[in-house]
Design an enzyme around this catalytic site. Structure first.
Site, PDB file in Angstrom:
ATOM      1  N   GLY A  34       1.636  37.469  21.754  1.00 53.59           N
ATOM      2  CA  GLY A  34       1.335  36.046  21.828  1.00 53.59           C
ATOM      3  C   GLY A  34       2.496  35.259  22.412  1.00 53.59           C
ATOM      4  N   SER A  35       2.744  34.079  21.875  1.00 52.18           N
ATOM      5  CA  SER A  35       3.691  33.144  22.489  1.00 52.18           C
ATOM      6  C   SER A  35       5.152  33.574  22.408  1.00 52.18           C
ATOM      7  CB  SER A  35       3.532  31.753  21.882  1.00 52.18           C
ATOM      8  OG  SER A  35       2.267  31.215  22.217  1.00 52.18           O
ATOM      9  N   THR A  36       5.481  34.559  21.564  1.00 47.96           N
ATOM     10  CA  THR A  36       6.854  35.063  21.572  1.00 47.96           C
ATOM     11  C   THR A  36       7.176  35.716  22.909  1.00 47.96           C
ATOM     12  OG1 THR A  36       6.152  37.165  20.579  1.00 47.96           O
ATOM     13  CG2 THR A  36       6.961  35.451  19.071  1.00 47.96           C
TER      14      THR A  36
END
Length: 301
Positions: A30-32
Site C-alpha cells: 500500500g502507501s508505504t
C-alpha cells in the site's frame, strides 16, 4: 507466538506452523510504497519536492477509476503534500512523470524482483511480472503499492536504502562469528546504489514532513524527529479487492539526520480500524519510545 505447536511432536505439524512471517509471507504494502516512486522521480529529476500537482478529483485509467483514500481533493498541492496526505491520484501523476520504463527499472533496482538472500531458511520468492504483463492500470496502482507483493524483509531492506544515502545492503542475521579465541566480523555487503545521497536527504525530509503534517496526529515521543509512512492496502480475494479487509502498516525511522533504526509494523485485517494510521502507526511510536532508550538516543530538540 502463534500459530504454536507441540515441541515434542513437531513432526505432526505442517510447514505453515514454522513460517517466519518477516521473510516467508508476501503482502501488498500500500502507501508505504509511495516513497520509492517519489524518490525515483526525484533521482531522475522529473520533479522537485516543491513541484505542484492540481488534485482536482478522481482519475480514470481505462475502465478503472482511482480516488484518494477519503475521496477528498485539495486542488494545488506540492509533491511533499502528496506524501503527507497520501494522495493516490497525486502518485499516479508522479508515476506518469517518472515513466513506465523507469518504474520497472527502479522496482528492480530496489530489489522488488528478487529475494534478499538473508541468512535464514524459508525466504519467499517475490512474484514480479515480466515486462509484457504490465498494463496501464498496473503502472498506476504500483505507484501507491497495490498490485505489488513483497516480503517484510524486502520492504525494510529497500526502504533502508532510501534513508542511508542510497545503499542497498544485504540483510544479515549474523553479525560476528566467535570460535574459541578468534572473532570474525561479517562484512557489510553493498549490493548496489539505488539513489544518490542528495535524493536520500530530500526523501528523508519529505518523510519527516509526512509524519509531522500528515492526516492523523499521533502521540509521538517529544523532542525526536521521526520520518515514516503509513500504508493501507485492500486484500485481494477471488480476483477483486475486499474494501473491508486490509493490511495496515507503518514504516518509520529515526533520527532524521542520522538514522539509527528502522522499523516496520504490519497488521493483517485489524479489527479496530482498517487504516494503518489508526492501528500500525501508534504501535510503531510505542516501539520507537523503547528503541530510543535501548539505543540511548537523546532528544534532538
Amino acid at each position: 507466538c502463534l500459530p504454536d505447536y507441540d515441541l515434542e511432536k513437531y513432526y505432526e505439524f505442517s510447514d505453515a506452523f514454522f513460517l517466519n512471517n518477516a521473510i516467508s509471507n508476501l503482502y501488498e504494502p500500500g502507501s508505504t510504497f509511495k516513497p520509492f516512486i517519489m524518490a525515483a522521480a526525484l533521482e531522475e529529476k522529473k520533479l522537485k519536492p516543491t513541484d505542484v500537482y492540481n488534485e482536482e478529483g478522481p482519475i480514470d485509467i481505462g475502465k478503472y477509476t482511482i480516488r484518494t483514500w477519503d475521496n477528498k481533493y485539495e486542488g494545488r498541492i506540492s509533491a511533499t503534500r502528496i506524501l503527507e496526505k497520501s494522495s493516490n491520484v497525486g502518485m499516479v501523476w508522479v508515476g506518469e512523470k517518472l515513466g513506465d520504463k523507469n518504474i520497472i527499472s527502479y522496482l528492480k533496482k530496489f530489489g522488488m524482483d528478487t529475494a534478499t538472500g538473508i541468512d535464514l531458511q524459508g525466504e519467499a520468492k517475490p512474484i514480479f511480472k515480466t515486462n509484457n504483463q504490465w498494463y496501464p492500470i498496473d503502472y498506476a496502482t504500483a505507484t501507491f503499492g497495490q498490485g505489488i507483493a513483497v516480503t517484510p524483509i524486502q520492504m525494510i531492506t529497500a526502504f533502508s536504502s532510501l534513508i542511508n544515502g542510497g545503499e542497498l545492503i544485504q540483510p544479515r542475521i549474523v553479525k560476528k562469528i566467535i570460535s574459541g579465541d578468534s572473532e570474525k566480523e561479517v562484512d557489510k555487503k553493498v549490493l548496489r546504489k539505488t539513489i544518490s545521497v542528495n535524493t536520500s536527504e530530500a526523501i528523508k525530509k519529505m518523510l519527516y514532513s509526512t509524519v509531522e503534517n500528515g492526516e492523523y496526529k499521533w502521540v509521538k515521543p517529544e523532542g525526536y524527529k521521526i520520518g515514516g509512512k503509513t500504508g493501507t492496502a485492500q486484500i485481494p480475494i477471488a480476483g477483486s479487492y475486499e474494501a473491508s479487509k486490509t493490511i495496515a502498516s507503518f514504516i518509520g525511522f529515526a533520527p532524521i539526520n542520522n538514522p539509527k533504526f528502522i522499523a516496520l509494523v504490519v497488521l493483517r485485517e485489524p479489527k479496530t480500524s482498517i487504516y494503518g494510521s489508526e492501528t500500525a502507526a501508534p504501535l510503531f511510536f510505542d516501539i520507537a519510545k523503547d528503541l530510543f532508550v535501548y539505543y540511548n538516543i537523546g532528544p534532538e530538540d
